[in-house]
Design an enzyme around this catalytic site. Structure first.
Site, PDB file in Angstrom:
ATOM      1  CG  ASP A  45      -1.989  -0.798   0.988  1.00  0.00           C
ATOM      2  OD1 ASP A  45      -2.307  -1.242  -0.083  1.00  0.00           O
ATOM      3  OD2 ASP A  45      -2.759  -1.081   1.867  1.00  0.00           O
ATOM      4  CB  SER A 166      -3.916   3.268  14.741  1.00  0.00           C
ATOM      5  OG  SER A 166      -3.536   4.639  14.523  1.00  0.00           O
TER       6      SER A 166
END
Length: 268
Positions: A45, A166
């Site tokens: 990614d 996160s």
């Protein structure tokens, strides 16, 4: 069709990109790194993010397809042992694409007459280097709150599974053209208050940050970092532009989320 290859510097990625380049030559594709129709990224990614920023100036006309050389990512659909199948799919390409929204970022720096524009695929953050960040937050032009804390993260739906997650932000399906604001360690006590929850912002609205006049702010746009200039104002909005992926097969979004974060260990 004009194609380009964008690979990371890993040994496996280099080998695969060389194989791909030879196969493209053997099948009479035109190799064009400056103005391709298709960019094939080889890596993960992070490699796709780098390729996106390299070709941001022609984002309206280029499509991306990604080969992963590690774990399956959110943007990488093809494995390294499927190179032949990928080339066959490119040969029968009819322009099919899946489009994901981008984040438009407009920054006014002190001393510059014109604002500077950036595009983000995942997210942008604003932080301070060595002290509490203090910034006024406006939604759609209306004052919302004075934020105090480590920083703020503004993400796209596809970026919602990255740094935003996160921080405790929500995972958003990329069909929803919204942006998300997530706090980074906000200060909440008897004197200072923030909403202290992620916010999903409609595509018709925008987020404006007006930070206190300090010079040690750090602005990130995906993996790029900008600092050293005094920021007067930042405006975030869902861009009118999109990134286009050449999708010859498509993994359903929630299946991809399940595969990335939960796995099959506890499945049926």
């Amino acid at each position: 069709m004009k194609v380009a290859i964008y690979a990371n510097e890993g040994r496996r990625s280099t080998i695969i990109s060389q194989r791909l380049k030879k196969k493209f030559a053997d099948t009479h594709f035109i190799y064009d790194e400056k103005n391709p129709d298709i960019v094939v990224t080889v890596g993960g990614d992070g490699t796709l993010l780098s390729a996106f920023h390299k070709y941001a100036a022609i984002i309206d006309t280029v499509r991306f397809v990604s080969v992963h050389t590690g774990h399956l990512g959110f943007y990488t659909d093809w494995r390294e042992d499927e190179i032949d199948d990928l080339v066959v799919s490119l040969q029968s390409d009819n322009g099919q694409a899946v489009n994901y929204p981008l984040l438009d970022i407009r920054v006014k720096y002190q001393g510059l007459a014109k604002a500077v524009n950036y595009l983000a695929l995942n997210e942008s953050t604003l932080k301070r280097n060595s002290a509490t960040m203090v910034t006024d937050v406006y939604i759609g032009g209306e004052f919302f709150e004075k934020f105090r804390g480590d920083g703020l993260c503004i993400s796209t739906p596809t970026g919602s599974t990255a740094y935003n997650k996160s921080l405790g932000g929500a995972v958003i399906h990329p069909n929803l053209k919204v942006l998300q604001v997530t706090e980074i360690s906000s200060i909440n006590n008897r004197i200072f208050r923030t909403l202290s929850s992620p916010m999903i912002i409609a595509p018709s609205d925008w987020i404006t940050l007006i930070p206190d006049r300090q010079s040690d702010y750090i602005l990130t746009v995906d993996q790029d970092t900008f600092h050293g200039k005094q920021i007067e104002q930042i405006r975030y909005k869902i861009s009118k532009k999109s990134i286009h992926f050449a999708k010859y097969r498509h993994m359903q979004f929630w299946r991809r989320v399940q595969d990335a974060f939960i796995g099959n260990e506890f499945g049926n």
